[in-house]
Enzyme design. Structure first.
Site, PDB file in Angstrom:
ATOM      1  N   THR A 157       5.470  -3.213 -22.725  1.00 23.08           N
ATOM      2  CA  THR A 157       6.592  -2.256 -22.243  1.00 23.08           C
ATOM      3  C   THR A 157       7.986  -3.105 -22.752  1.00 23.08           C
ATOM      4  O   THR A 157       8.816  -2.442 -23.278  1.00 23.08           O
ATOM      5  CB  THR A 157       6.507  -1.735 -20.933  1.00 23.08           C
ATOM      6  OG1 THR A 157       5.289  -1.113 -20.668  1.00 23.08           O
ATOM      7  CG2 THR A 157       7.547  -0.732 -20.279  1.00 23.08           C
ATOM      8  N   ASP A 212       3.141  -6.938 -17.571  1.00 23.42           N
ATOM      9  CA  ASP A 212       1.677  -7.143 -17.319  1.00 23.42           C
ATOM     10  C   ASP A 212       1.151  -7.442 -19.003  1.00 23.42           C
ATOM     11  O   ASP A 212       1.302  -8.695 -19.142  1.00 23.42           O
ATOM     12  CB  ASP A 212       0.917  -5.611 -17.046  1.00 23.42           C
ATOM     13  CG  ASP A 212      -0.322  -5.676 -17.106  1.00 23.42           C
ATOM     14  OD1 ASP A 212      -0.888  -6.601 -16.653  1.00 23.42           O
ATOM     15  OD2 ASP A 212      -0.844  -4.560 -16.966  1.00 23.42           O
TER      16      ASP A 212
HETATM   17  P1  IMP Z   1       2.995  -3.848 -19.452  1.00 28.75           P
HETATM   18  O1  IMP Z   1       3.481  -2.851 -20.927  1.00 28.75           O
HETATM   19  O2  IMP Z   1       1.266  -3.794 -19.716  1.00 28.75           O
HETATM   20  O3  IMP Z   1       3.540  -4.997 -19.461  1.00 28.75           O
HETATM   21  O4  IMP Z   1       3.202  -2.740 -18.261  1.00 28.75           O
HETATM   22  C1  IMP Z   1       4.315  -2.783 -17.753  1.00 28.75           C
HETATM   23  C2  IMP Z   1       4.114  -1.497 -16.914  1.00 28.75           C
HETATM   24  O5  IMP Z   1       2.955  -1.057 -16.349  1.00 28.75           O
HETATM   25  C3  IMP Z   1       5.286  -1.593 -15.819  1.00 28.75           C
HETATM   26  O6  IMP Z   1       6.530  -1.427 -15.932  1.00 28.75           O
HETATM   27  C4  IMP Z   1       4.553  -0.887 -14.772  1.00 28.75           C
HETATM   28  O7  IMP Z   1       5.111   0.511 -14.909  1.00 28.75           O
HETATM   29  C5  IMP Z   1       3.082  -0.786 -15.377  1.00 28.75           C
HETATM   30  N1  IMP Z   1       2.112  -1.802 -14.118  1.00 28.75           N
HETATM   31  C6  IMP Z   1       1.875  -2.711 -14.898  1.00 28.75           C
HETATM   32  N2  IMP Z   1       0.992  -3.506 -13.881  1.00 28.75           N
HETATM   33  C7  IMP Z   1       1.246  -2.991 -12.686  1.00 28.75           C
HETATM   34  C8  IMP Z   1       0.976  -2.926 -11.233  1.00 28.75           C
HETATM   35  O8  IMP Z   1       0.276  -4.039 -10.776  1.00 28.75           O
HETATM   36  N3  IMP Z   1       1.152  -1.730 -10.386  1.00 28.75           N
HETATM   37  C9  IMP Z   1       2.280  -1.144 -10.776  1.00 28.75           C
HETATM   38  N4  IMP Z   1       2.448  -0.745 -12.008  1.00 28.75           N
HETATM   39  C10 IMP Z   1       2.067  -1.622 -13.114  1.00 28.75           C
END
Ligand code: IMP
Ligand code: MG
Length: 176
Positions: free
Chosen positions: A105, A101
Site C-alpha cells: 500500500t 504490513d
Molecule cells: P500492506 O499493503 O500489506 O502494507 O497493508 C497496509 C494496509 O493494510 C493498512 O493501511 C491497513 O489498512 C491494512 N492492515 C494491515 N495490517 C493490519 C492490521 O493488523 N490491522 C488492521 N489493518 C491492517
C-alpha cells in the site's frame, strides 16, 4: 467462536510516542511547506492526535486507498478510491499511515505521489510489521514495531469494527 481483545499497546504508551514523533516532525519540517497526508480510514485517529501536537504550519490532505476487503490478508492490488483535493507540486509531503504490513500500500502510494511533482515524499507510520514485508518501503518515522498479529483499535479495524478503541489490541480466538 469467542474472540477476546488483548491489549498490545496501551493508550498512555501511544500518547507518549505520538508526542515524540510530533517533536521530531516539527523539528525537521520547520520553515518548510509541508502537507500531512492521511491514509484513510485507519490513520485518521493517529493524524488527529499528532497534528494537534505539531509546532509548525502545515496543510492536511486525505487519500483513500483500497487493498484489503473485510479479511485480514491483502488482496495484493492497491487502487486509489478517493484522491487528494489539491496539487502537491513543490511541497513536502508526509504520508501518515496506521500500519505497514507487506508494504504494498505504502509503496504504491509513494510512487503515485511522486508523479505529482512534490519536493519530497516521506512516511510516518504508527505500526511497523517488519516480518511481513514483501516490497521495500522507506520508513522515516515509526511509532512502534510489532509482531505478526492482526491488530485493531486507535483507528485500525477488522471488518470496520474496533476503530474507536483508545489502545491497540489483537483478537484472540478460542475458549468458551
Ligand atoms: P500492506 O499493503 O500489506 O502494507 O497493508 C497496509 C494496509 O493494510 C493498512 O493501511 C491497513 O489498512 C491494512 N492492515 C494491515 N495490517 C493490519 C492490521 O493488523 N490491522 C488492521 N489493518 C491492517
Ligand atoms: Mg481496514
Amino acid at each position: 467462536m469467542k474472540q477476546t481483545l488483548i491489549t498490545l499497546i496501551s493508550a498512555d504508551k501511544i500518547g507518549a510516542r505520538v508526542k515524540e514523533l510530533a517533536a521530531a516532525i516539527s523539528e525537521h519540517y520547520r520553515g518548510k511547506e509541508v502537507i500531512l497526508l492521511c491514509v484513510l480510514k485507519g490513520a485518521s485517529v493517529f493524524m488527529a492526535d499528532l497534528m494537534r501536537l505539531l509546532e509548525i504550519d502545515f496543510e492536511c490532505e486525505f487519500v483513500r486507498l483500497s487493498s484489503y476487503g473485510d479479511g485480514t490478508k491483502s488482496s495484493g492490488s492497491v487502487r486509489v478510491v478517493s484522491e487528494l483535493s489539491g496539487p502537491i507540486h513543490d511541497k513536502h509531503v508526509l504520508i501518515m499511515d496506521c500500519v505497514v504490513d507487506t508494504g504494498l500500500t505504502l509503496g504504491f502510494l509513494t510512487e503515485h505521489l511522486r508523479k505529482k511533482g512534490p519536493s519530497t515524499v516521506s512516511t510516518c507510520v504508527l505500526l511497523n510489521k517488519l516480518v511481513r514485508r514483501s516490497s521495500f518501503v522507506q520508513l522515516d518515522y515509526v511509532g512502534f514495531s510489532i509482531p505478526d498479529l492482526f491488530v485493531v483499535g486507535y483507528g485500525l479495524d477488522r471488518a470496520e469494527k474496533h476503530r474507536g478503541l483508545p489502545y491497540i489490541a489483537y483478537l484472540q480466538t478460542g475458549g468458551n
